[in-house]
Design a protein around this motif. Structure first.
Motif, PDB file in Angstrom:
ATOM      1  N   MET A  81       6.564   1.906  -3.771  1.00 28.61           N
ATOM      2  CA  MET A  81       5.950   0.912  -2.918  1.00 28.61           C
ATOM      3  C   MET A  81       6.851  -0.314  -2.833  1.00 28.61           C
ATOM      4  N   THR A 128       2.385  -2.774   1.808  1.00 23.59           N
ATOM      5  CA  THR A 128       3.208  -3.293   0.707  1.00 23.59           C
ATOM      6  C   THR A 128       2.330  -3.910  -0.393  1.00 23.59           C
ATOM      7  N   SER A 152       1.024  -4.507  -3.878  1.00 24.10           N
ATOM      8  CA  SER A 152       1.744  -4.343  -5.141  1.00 24.10           C
ATOM      9  C   SER A 152       0.960  -4.944  -6.295  1.00 24.10           C
ATOM     10  N   LYS A 153       1.317  -4.541  -7.490  1.00 23.99           N
ATOM     11  CA  LYS A 153       0.712  -5.090  -8.708  1.00 23.99           C
ATOM     12  C   LYS A 153       0.989  -6.586  -8.786  1.00 23.99           C
ATOM     13  N   ILE A 203       7.705  -4.207  -2.315  1.00 18.02           N
ATOM     14  CA  ILE A 203       7.057  -5.493  -2.544  1.00 18.02           C
ATOM     15  C   ILE A 203       7.235  -6.344  -1.296  1.00 18.02           C
ATOM     16  N   ASN A 260       3.344 -12.172  -0.870  1.00 15.99           N
ATOM     17  CA  ASN A 260       3.439 -12.886  -2.151  1.00 15.99           C
ATOM     18  C   ASN A 260       3.688 -14.377  -1.937  1.00 15.99           C
TER      19      ASN A 260
END
Length: 178
Positions: A1, A54, A56-57, A3, A8
């Motif tokens: 995946m 996208t 993401s953790k 980022i 973000n």
């Protein structure tokens, strides 16, 4: 995946904006502008990540950190302004303890820090948003009781999901819907 730096960055912007609320007069025009920008970025970061595939953790963690900072700043900024009864203060403390317990359960079971994205949590966020906007017009303990009731149900639901699930389900919709 992959980022997504855009999603973000939106989350980081929300964290920055939330901290900026510490430096403006509570319930003033600039306060509400920053608060609304925080709410828009809270919705926008996840939307951008999902639309661009996208998720993401890191993005999920930034969103949770943003939620935590936002709530903490709102408590710090609004506590002196809002006339809270002892009953409401204790109730908010109990809700916080349930949320902390839920987070501890997740950490003990799955060795990670996560908060669930249940309908209850989303509805609680919306009701809290509406409550803060309503402060521009009226201050009522009845509204606080409604917010605390919804937040309590949501926090208990999240705790029960975390206690009884055999796997971490951060996108579980409710205790009744997987």
């Amino acid at each position: 995946m992959i980022i997504n730096p855009a999603a973000n960055c939106i989350s980081l912007l929300r964290i920055f904006l939330a901290i900026m609320m510490l430096f403006v007069k509570p319930l003033s025009g600039p306060f509400f502008i920053i608060f609304l920008a925080c709410q828009i970025t809270d919705v926008l970061d996840g939307y951008v990540a999902r639309k661009t595939h996208t998720v993401s953790k890191l993005g999920d963690n930034l969103d949770s950190i943003g939620d935590f900072i936002m709530i903490l700043v709102l408590i710090i900024v609004l506590y002196p302004v809002i006339k809270l009864t002892i009953r409401i203060i204790i109730w908010v403390f109990v809700i916080a303890m349930i949320k902390i317990t839920s987070t501890a359960v997740v950490f003990i079971k799955y060795r990670t820090f996560e908060m669930l994205h249940t309908y209850g949590n989303k509805f609680t966020g919306f009701i809290l948003f509406a409550f803060i906007i309503s402060l521009a017009f009226v201050q009522s303990n009845m509204i606080m009781y409604i917010v605390c009731t919804i937040a309590s149900i949501s926090a208990i639901e999240e705790l029960l999901i975390n206690l009884f699930s055999s796997e971490l389900q951060i996108n579980r919709k409710s205790i009744f819907i997987k």
